[in-house]
Motif scaffolding. Structure first.
Motif, mmCIF file in Angstrom:
data_model
loop_
_atom_site.group_PDB
_atom_site.id
_atom_site.type_symbol
_atom_site.label_atom_id
_atom_site.label_comp_id
_atom_site.label_asym_id
_atom_site.label_seq_id
_atom_site.Cartn_x
_atom_site.Cartn_y
_atom_site.Cartn_z
ATOM 1 N N ASN A 113 9.570 9.713 54.440
ATOM 2 C CA ASN A 113 8.998 8.392 54.701
ATOM 3 C C ASN A 113 9.311 7.391 53.622
ATOM 4 O OD1 ASN A 113 7.980 8.725 57.167
ATOM 5 N ND2 ASN A 113 5.828 8.955 56.554
ATOM 6 N N TYR A 114 9.377 7.869 52.364
ATOM 7 C CA TYR A 114 9.645 6.950 51.254
ATOM 8 C C TYR A 114 10.988 6.264 51.441
ATOM 9 C CZ TYR A 114 10.414 5.201 46.580
ATOM 10 O OH TYR A 114 10.667 4.390 45.536
ATOM 11 N N TRP A 115 12.001 7.070 51.716
ATOM 12 C CA TRP A 115 13.325 6.484 51.888
ATOM 13 C C TRP A 115 13.430 5.716 53.187
ATOM 14 C CZ3 TRP A 115 16.407 5.571 48.077
ATOM 15 C CH2 TRP A 115 16.238 6.338 46.908
ATOM 16 N N ARG A 135 11.083 3.898 54.381
ATOM 17 C CA ARG A 135 10.526 2.572 54.056
ATOM 18 C C ARG A 135 11.563 1.718 53.354
ATOM 19 N NH1 ARG A 135 4.983 1.821 54.660
ATOM 20 N NH2 ARG A 135 4.875 -0.071 53.429
ATOM 21 N N THR A 153 14.000 0.546 55.876
ATOM 22 C CA THR A 153 13.394 -0.513 56.687
ATOM 23 C C THR A 153 13.430 -1.840 55.936
ATOM 24 O OG1 THR A 153 11.901 1.189 57.513
ATOM 25 C CG2 THR A 153 11.362 -1.080 58.047
ATOM 26 N N GLY A 154 13.084 -1.772 54.649
ATOM 27 C CA GLY A 154 13.130 -2.991 53.835
ATOM 28 C C GLY A 154 14.535 -3.542 53.721
ATOM 29 N N GLU A 211 6.002 4.966 60.547
ATOM 30 C CA GLU A 211 7.184 4.428 59.877
ATOM 31 C C GLU A 211 8.368 4.290 60.814
ATOM 32 O OE1 GLU A 211 7.529 3.044 57.018
ATOM 33 O OE2 GLU A 211 5.439 3.382 56.502
ATOM 34 N N PHE A 233 8.354 1.027 62.820
ATOM 35 C CA PHE A 233 8.767 -0.167 62.084
ATOM 36 C C PHE A 233 10.249 -0.132 61.758
ATOM 37 C CE2 PHE A 233 4.198 -0.032 61.229
ATOM 38 C CZ PHE A 233 3.887 -1.268 61.770
ATOM 39 N N TYR A 234 10.725 1.080 61.478
ATOM 40 C CA TYR A 234 12.156 1.203 61.218
ATOM 41 C C TYR A 234 12.951 0.726 62.423
ATOM 42 C CZ TYR A 234 16.708 3.300 60.538
ATOM 43 O OH TYR A 234 18.045 3.481 60.428
ATOM 44 N N TRP A 266 3.740 -4.321 59.407
ATOM 45 C CA TRP A 266 4.207 -3.162 58.628
ATOM 46 C C TRP A 266 3.360 -2.979 57.365
ATOM 47 C CZ3 TRP A 266 9.014 -3.255 55.055
ATOM 48 C CH2 TRP A 266 9.360 -1.954 54.688
ATOM 49 N N VAL A 267 3.170 -4.084 56.610
ATOM 50 C CA VAL A 267 2.437 -3.961 55.346
ATOM 51 C C VAL A 267 0.931 -4.095 55.535
ATOM 52 C CG1 VAL A 267 4.389 -4.774 53.988
ATOM 53 C CG2 VAL A 267 2.681 -6.403 54.753
ATOM 54 N N ARG A 305 14.665 -2.034 44.331
ATOM 55 C CA ARG A 305 13.880 -0.795 44.405
ATOM 56 C C ARG A 305 14.127 0.097 43.190
ATOM 57 N NH1 ARG A 305 9.531 -1.407 46.828
ATOM 58 N NH2 ARG A 305 10.054 -3.431 45.994
#
Lengths: 290, 330
Positions: B32-34, B36, B39-40, B153, B156-157, B226-227, B271
């Motif tokens: 999920n971290y990656w 996100r 997605t960003g 996630e 949103f992706y 998303w946020v 990042r």
């Protein structure tokens, strides 16, 4: 009524200090044809110089003023030619590139200052800090009076220089028409470097005053850039005389909105005015802009 | 058009296939971290592209693009909130309509201004909105508004992928392969001449402006959901516009792939800095340095480095797919 007078006076005094750097800003635009986003950055840097003069050396904050002129004048002298070259380069859109460069410079200054000094607010302390002067029914901090007088002296000196000296004539000629000025023997490149240096030096001096009156932190630079833009738009880009009037007007608007409506609305009022003026009269209310 | 693809088209096909496979496989291969971060990166690539429509193709530097990003975010937050409680799918079109209306009202007068005046006017407009949102009650003031959380996630992706792909496809179809794009480029290169050729420059500018604004608003809407929490600084802040401008400059003004290159590159740098230093101030300094260096040494951006071969390969495949080649295509 007393409150009204007090507000008016506060506005005019602050407007006077804003006038010094906006006049220089207009001059730089007139000669280099670059809208300098970095203007707020120079103001804040001047303020920090004033702070470190007192914090490290224990000297009076006002001593930073001549130092700011020399230091940032020299820095501006080095940066000016870079801006000039980009503005007159053969890239597809030199105007845009110069705008982007000054914007990058501003972002670099802001980020660098935030990295170095954080978000904390600093004050410039002088012998006059805390003293105030009573004029009839109103009282004003002495430092504002001195700052405004000093600003008036700088502005007056600049006008004398522009209108009474040969070099001032060359600057005005370049602002009027660079090609003709170049034909008359003016070295436009070097003159641009000098003007940008003069502008950066004056702006940093105004920054010391601003730091003494309010306080500085890296984020307020944006506010001063906005002030310079506001004055430029109101006066018409490049109009040096209009800048004096517009800066005083800005100071008064800010003071009145802060006092009578609320401090959180003053920026809203300034931005709205700026936006409306741009729409109604893009060349400035005095219709003198380029 | 030949039946079998040419070499350049093969290269493009392979490239396109790789992009599709990577984008499609990502949610099932990384944590999920990656996800996100991906997605960003897609959001910034899309936002940079939205800015590039007006800034790169039409030559009008908009320093207030965050206004439209924030409008999309605020409309979604507002409509999903308490009194209305609309579903997310309904708030996006609402945000688009509001943004389009706003863009017409703002664009019609400001697009008369040129160069620096336009830049200042758009900047002032975005600042008006940020001050307005901070001062009013219904926007939650400086405190901001929360949205109903939706912790998925992948959703949103894919929302970002879909919007970003659509944005790039629209940019390519409208600005690279149509008469409209030629008009836009003509007015960028010489507005009076374009006017003399019978192009309604005022209309073309306004269309580009509205398109660019609406695109940004969709990203703003997805971002808000998303946020799950927005405030005036986080969606209207000047930093958002700053980033878009830098991404486009770095990648290449007025190119199709420039914003994607610059957007992804800068977002990843952002990042990494955040991961190793946890410092956003340092990132601002890097942004500034990047702009200065790009203006001085790389005025055509990274995409400009590949200008000769540029994206012909990919373009040809896309051409083949939609079967058109209008407008001076070799």
């Amino acid at each position: 009524m007393d409150l009204f007078l007090q507000t008016l006076l506060n506005g005019l005094l602050i407007g006077g200090v804003i006038a010094t750097f906006t006049i220089a800003f207009q001059l730089a635009f007139g000669v280099l044809h670059v809208i300098d986003f970095a203007v707020g950055g120079w103001v804040v840097l001047g303020g920090y110089l004033g702070y470190y003069i007192t914090a490290w050396l224990g000297l009076d904050g006002f001593l930073a003023i001549p130092l700011a002129f020399v230091l940032f004048g020299a820095l501006g002298y080095l940066i000016g030619p870079v801006l000039y070259n980009v503005r007159n380069s053969r890239t597809a859109r030199p105007e845009l590139m110069a705008l982007a460069l000054s914007f990058g410079l501003f972002t670099l200054l802001r980020g660098g200052m935030l990295t170095a000094w954080g978000f904390n607010t600093r004050n410039v302390t002088t012998a006059l800090s805390g003293e105030s002067l009573a004029i009839g029914p109103v009282t004003v901090p002495l430092i504002r009076v001195v700052a405004a007088v000093f600003a008036a002296a700088i502005a007056g000196g600049l006008f004398l220089f522009l209108y009474r000296t040969r070099y001032g004539l060359a600057i005005r000629a370049t602002a009027e028409n660079r090609h003709n000025a170049a034909l008359m023997g003016v070295n436009i490149g070097r003159l641009s470097a000098n003007v940008y240096g003069l502008y950066a030096g004056i702006t940093a001096m105004a920054g010391v005053l601003m730091g003494a009156i309010y306080s500085v932190n890296p984020e307020v630079g944006l506010r001063y850039t906005l002030f310079a833009f506001f004055v430029a738009v109101l006066a018409g880009l490049g109009s040096v005389e209009g800048a004096l009037v517009a800066a005083l007007l800005l100071g008064v608007i800010e003071a009145f909105v802060s006092t009578y409506v609320g401090a959180s609305y003053s920026l809203l009022a300034i931005f709205t005015t700026l936006f409306l003026v741009l729409l109604i009269s893009p060349r400035g209310i005095l219709r003198r802009g380029l | 058009m030949a039946l079998l693809p040419t070499n350049a088209q093969w290269r493009g096909l392979v490239l396109l296939a790789i992009i599709i496979v990577v984008l499609g496989a990502l949610p099932w291969t990384v944590n999920n971290y990656w996800l996100r971060i991906a997605t960003g990166a897609l959001m910034w690539a899309g936002l940079a592209c939205s800015w590039n429509m007006l800034g790169g193709y039409a030559g009008y530097i908009n320093f207030g693009q965050s206004a439209f990003f924030g409008l999309g975010a605020y409309v979604t937050a507002f409509l999903m909130g308490d009194p209305f409680g609309l579903p997310f799918s309904a708030t996006i079109p609402a945000g688009m309509v509001v943004t389009a209306l706003c863009a017409v009202i703002i664009g019609a007068p400001t697009l008369r201004l040129r160069g620096a005046y336009f830049a200042i006017a758009t900047w002032a407009f975005a600042e008006v909105l940020i001050q307005f949102a901070s001062a009013m009650d219904f926007t939650g003031g400086i405190g901001g508004i929360g949205l109903p959380p939706y912790l998925n996630e992948r959703f949103f992706y894919f929302a970002m992928v879909g919007t970003a792909v659509l944005t790039y496809f629209l940019t390519w179809a409208l600005f690279e392969r149509s008469r409209f794009g030629l008009k836009v480029k003509a007015l960028r290169d010489h507005e009076p001449a374009a006017e003399a050729m019978g192009i309604n420059t005022a209309l073309v500018k306004l269309q580009t402006f509205v398109l660019s604004a609406v695109t940004a608003s969709v990203f703003g809407a997805i971002f808000a959901y998303w946020v799950t929490f927005i405030n005036p600084k986080s969606v209207f802040g000047g930093d958002i516009t700053d980033q878009m401008v830098v991404m486009v400059l770095l990648g290449g003004l007025g190119t199709l792939w420039g914003p994607a290159i610059g957007g992804v590159a800068l977002f990843v740098v952002n990042r990494l800095i955040w991961m190793y230093w946890g410092d956003t101030a340092f990132y601002i300094a890097i942004l500034g340095t990047a702009i200065v260096l790009v203006v001085l040494f790389l005025p055509n951006g990274i995409a400009g480095l590949f200008a000769r071969r540029k994206n012909d390969a990919l373009d040809k495949v896309l051409d083949k797919l939609i079967g058109s080649g209008e407008g001076g295509h070799p």
